[in-house]
Design an enzyme around this catalytic site. Structure first.
Site, PDB file in Angstrom:
ATOM      1  N   ASP A  10      -4.842  18.481 -48.447  1.00  0.00           N
ATOM      2  CA  ASP A  10      -4.193  19.513 -47.649  1.00  0.00           C
ATOM      3  C   ASP A  10      -3.291  20.280 -48.634  1.00  0.00           C
ATOM      4  O   ASP A  10      -2.977  19.763 -49.707  1.00  0.00           O
ATOM      5  CB  ASP A  10      -3.370  18.832 -46.544  1.00  0.00           C
ATOM      6  CG  ASP A  10      -2.490  19.801 -45.790  1.00  0.00           C
ATOM      7  OD1 ASP A  10      -3.009  20.862 -45.382  1.00  0.00           O
ATOM      8  OD2 ASP A  10      -1.283  19.518 -45.619  1.00  0.00           O
ATOM      9  N   LEU A  11      -2.890  21.480 -48.297  1.00  0.00           N
ATOM     10  CA  LEU A  11      -2.057  22.277 -49.219  1.00  0.00           C
ATOM     11  C   LEU A  11      -0.563  22.186 -48.869  1.00  0.00           C
ATOM     12  O   LEU A  11       0.223  21.616 -49.627  1.00  0.00           O
ATOM     13  CB  LEU A  11      -2.517  23.745 -49.191  1.00  0.00           C
ATOM     14  CG  LEU A  11      -1.708  24.730 -50.035  1.00  0.00           C
ATOM     15  CD1 LEU A  11      -1.818  24.417 -51.523  1.00  0.00           C
ATOM     16  CD2 LEU A  11      -2.179  26.163 -49.779  1.00  0.00           C
ATOM     17  N   ASP A  12      -0.222  22.737 -47.689  1.00  0.00           N
ATOM     18  CA  ASP A  12       1.185  22.823 -47.293  1.00  0.00           C
ATOM     19  C   ASP A  12       1.744  21.423 -47.019  1.00  0.00           C
ATOM     20  O   ASP A  12       1.262  20.727 -46.132  1.00  0.00           O
ATOM     21  CB  ASP A  12       1.316  23.693 -46.029  1.00  0.00           C
ATOM     22  CG  ASP A  12       0.866  25.128 -46.263  1.00  0.00           C
ATOM     23  OD1 ASP A  12       1.290  25.717 -47.267  1.00  0.00           O
ATOM     24  OD2 ASP A  12       0.077  25.649 -45.456  1.00  0.00           O
ATOM     25  N   THR A  18       5.608  24.632 -48.425  1.00  0.00           N
ATOM     26  CA  THR A  18       5.749  25.977 -47.863  1.00  0.00           C
ATOM     27  C   THR A  18       6.337  25.937 -46.456  1.00  0.00           C
ATOM     28  O   THR A  18       6.583  26.987 -45.872  1.00  0.00           O
ATOM     29  CB  THR A  18       4.368  26.659 -47.818  1.00  0.00           C
ATOM     30  OG1 THR A  18       3.432  25.674 -47.451  1.00  0.00           O
ATOM     31  CG2 THR A  18       3.996  27.247 -49.155  1.00  0.00           C
ATOM     32  N   LYS A  46       3.520  21.669 -38.130  1.00  0.00           N
ATOM     33  CA  LYS A  46       2.813  21.299 -39.369  1.00  0.00           C
ATOM     34  C   LYS A  46       1.316  21.092 -39.142  1.00  0.00           C
ATOM     35  O   LYS A  46       0.915  20.354 -38.244  1.00  0.00           O
ATOM     36  CB  LYS A  46       3.413  20.014 -39.952  1.00  0.00           C
ATOM     37  CG  LYS A  46       4.702  20.268 -40.693  1.00  0.00           C
ATOM     38  CD  LYS A  46       5.158  19.009 -41.408  1.00  0.00           C
ATOM     39  CE  LYS A  46       6.433  19.263 -42.181  1.00  0.00           C
ATOM     40  NZ  LYS A  46       6.988  18.015 -42.716  1.00  0.00           N
ATOM     41  N   SER A 115      -7.353  23.112 -46.016  1.00  0.00           N
ATOM     42  CA  SER A 115      -6.114  23.630 -45.437  1.00  0.00           C
ATOM     43  C   SER A 115      -6.379  24.558 -44.261  1.00  0.00           C
ATOM     44  O   SER A 115      -7.382  25.265 -44.239  1.00  0.00           O
ATOM     45  CB  SER A 115      -5.347  24.397 -46.523  1.00  0.00           C
ATOM     46  OG  SER A 115      -4.301  25.153 -45.958  1.00  0.00           O
ATOM     47  N   ALA A 116      -5.440  24.579 -43.307  1.00  0.00           N
ATOM     48  CA  ALA A 116      -5.550  25.495 -42.156  1.00  0.00           C
ATOM     49  C   ALA A 116      -5.111  26.907 -42.536  1.00  0.00           C
ATOM     50  O   ALA A 116      -5.362  27.857 -41.801  1.00  0.00           O
ATOM     51  CB  ALA A 116      -4.656  24.990 -41.025  1.00  0.00           C
ATOM     52  N   LYS A 146      -7.013  21.746 -37.049  1.00  0.00           N
ATOM     53  CA  LYS A 146      -6.793  20.307 -37.046  1.00  0.00           C
ATOM     54  C   LYS A 146      -6.074  19.972 -35.744  1.00  0.00           C
ATOM     55  O   LYS A 146      -5.243  20.783 -35.331  1.00  0.00           O
ATOM     56  CB  LYS A 146      -5.898  19.889 -38.239  1.00  0.00           C
ATOM     57  CG  LYS A 146      -6.520  20.202 -39.601  1.00  0.00           C
ATOM     58  CD  LYS A 146      -5.489  20.011 -40.719  1.00  0.00           C
ATOM     59  CE  LYS A 146      -6.055  20.487 -42.050  1.00  0.00           C
ATOM     60  NZ  LYS A 146      -5.104  20.424 -43.168  1.00  0.00           N
ATOM     61  N   GLU A 170      -2.878  14.009 -46.571  1.00  0.00           N
ATOM     62  CA  GLU A 170      -2.334  14.818 -45.474  1.00  0.00           C
ATOM     63  C   GLU A 170      -0.883  14.471 -45.138  1.00  0.00           C
ATOM     64  O   GLU A 170      -0.521  13.311 -45.099  1.00  0.00           O
ATOM     65  CB  GLU A 170      -3.151  14.547 -44.206  1.00  0.00           C
ATOM     66  CG  GLU A 170      -4.089  15.642 -43.802  1.00  0.00           C
ATOM     67  CD  GLU A 170      -3.434  16.958 -43.406  1.00  0.00           C
ATOM     68  OE1 GLU A 170      -2.210  17.004 -43.196  1.00  0.00           O
ATOM     69  OE2 GLU A 170      -4.153  17.950 -43.326  1.00  0.00           O
ATOM     70  N   ASP A 171      -0.085  15.506 -44.856  1.00  0.00           N
ATOM     71  CA  ASP A 171       1.308  15.263 -44.439  1.00  0.00           C
ATOM     72  C   ASP A 171       1.507  15.445 -42.936  1.00  0.00           C
ATOM     73  O   ASP A 171       2.576  15.128 -42.424  1.00  0.00           O
ATOM     74  CB  ASP A 171       2.268  16.215 -45.166  1.00  0.00           C
ATOM     75  CG  ASP A 171       2.112  17.646 -44.689  1.00  0.00           C
ATOM     76  OD1 ASP A 171       0.969  18.126 -44.606  1.00  0.00           O
ATOM     77  OD2 ASP A 171       3.138  18.272 -44.373  1.00  0.00           O
TER      78      ASP A 171
HETATM   79  C1  BG6 Z   1      -0.907  24.921 -42.392  1.00  0.00           C
HETATM   80  C2  BG6 Z   1       0.584  24.817 -42.155  1.00  0.00           C
HETATM   81  O1  BG6 Z   1      -1.234  24.416 -43.647  1.00  0.00           O
HETATM   82  O2  BG6 Z   1      -1.316  26.289 -42.331  1.00  0.00           O
HETATM   83  C3  BG6 Z   1       0.948  25.479 -40.833  1.00  0.00           C
HETATM   84  O3  BG6 Z   1       0.968  23.451 -42.148  1.00  0.00           O
HETATM   85  C4  BG6 Z   1       0.446  26.914 -40.806  1.00  0.00           C
HETATM   86  O4  BG6 Z   1       2.357  25.441 -40.666  1.00  0.00           O
HETATM   87  C5  BG6 Z   1      -1.056  26.938 -41.087  1.00  0.00           C
HETATM   88  O5  BG6 Z   1       0.695  27.510 -39.547  1.00  0.00           O
HETATM   89  C6  BG6 Z   1      -1.620  28.354 -41.132  1.00  0.00           C
HETATM   90  O6  BG6 Z   1      -1.065  29.032 -42.209  1.00  0.00           O
HETATM   91  P1  BG6 Z   1      -1.193  30.591 -42.484  1.00  0.00           P
HETATM   92  O7  BG6 Z   1      -0.728  30.730 -43.922  1.00  0.00           O
HETATM   93  O8  BG6 Z   1      -2.636  30.953 -42.337  1.00  0.00           O
HETATM   94  O9  BG6 Z   1      -0.335  31.302 -41.508  1.00  0.00           O
HETATM   95 MG    MG Z   2       0.257  20.056 -44.427  1.00  0.00          MG
END
Ligand code: BG6
Ligand code: MG
Length: 216
Positions: A10-12, A18, A46, A115-116, A146, A170-171
């Site tokens: 996962d990224l964030d 972030t 998250k 990542s989402a 997710k 994953e966090d």
């Molecule tokens: C996830 C974050 O990685 O990405 C969420 O944990 C965030 O908080 C989601 O809403 C979507 O991100 P973005 O950058 O497309 O708005």
């Molecule tokens: Mg995350």
């Protein structure tokens, strides 16, 4: 080598933090709409997609908006968020993340991003890790949020590795659930009381070793 052949990150909250920028931008939007929300409430967002996050926030403010307004508000928040992430530097990579990514690749494991976020490319380029993944799967490629496992299953498929030979880092609770639903191993990044069901929980990638990976 163990049965694990690939690592999906996962990224964030795993590679980079972030969440503070998401919180600041969402809060600015909520304040503009006449309400506020806490850092604790922010935890619930998250791993959740942009539109789903906004719907949760509007609910906290007891506000109802139509689909066009929702898209306009999400776009406004994203403009503020992008202003912040385009100032990010490699100093914001979480402890041990770059080292562990480089170590697993050196040992022959495949790597993917799962990542989402629709901003993952911007973030990875800002922090200099864009070339550290064999495959990138993010919110631009997969629309189901997710805990649906799609984002990780597409990653496994693009890597050509069976889901059972993948481990997800994953966090978020929703992310741990997504990995389990996809039939993958999962390492939770954070608190084991929160990340229930994970095969292992560590405080951050600085605590990960090849030995721990092979024992999963
Ligand atoms: C996830 C974050 O990685 O990405 C969420 O944990 C965030 O908080 C989601 O809403 C979507 O991100 P973005 O950058 O497309 O708005
Ligand atoms: Mg995350």
């Amino acid at each position: 080598m163990s049965i694990i052949k690939a690592c999906i990150f996962d990224l964030d909250g795993v590679i980079v933090d972030t969440a503070v920028y998401h919180y600041e931008a969402w809060r600015r939007l909520a304040n503009q709409l006449g309400f506020d929300f806490t850092e604790e409430q922010n935890e619930e967002l998250k791993g959740i997609s942009r539109i789903e996050s906004l719907k949760i926030i509007l609910n906290w403010g007891n506000l109802q908006k139509d689909e066009d307004e929702i898209i306009a508000l999400a776009t406004l928040k994203n403009t503020w968020y992008v202003e912040m992430i385009t100032k990010m530097t490699p100093s914001e990579i979480l402890p041990g993340a770059q080292e562990f990514l480089e170590l697993v690749r050196e040992k022959g494991y495949k790597t993917a991003l799962g990542s989402a976020s629709k901003n993952s490319e911007t973030i990875l380029k800002q922090i200099g890790l864009f070339d550290h993944f064999d495959v990138l799967v993010d919110g631009n490629k997969v629309t189901k949020s997710k805990p649906d496992p799609s984002v990780f299953l597409v990653g496994a498929e693009e890597l050509g590795i069976d889901p059972s030979a993948c481990v997800v880092f994953e966090d978020a609770v929703a992310g741990v659930q997504a990995a389990l639903a996809g039939g993958m191993k999962v390492v939770g990044i954070g608190n084991e009381k929160i990340l229930k069901g994970a095969d292992l929980v560590v405080a951050g990638l600085h605590e990960m070793t090849i030995d721990k990976l092979e024992r999963l």
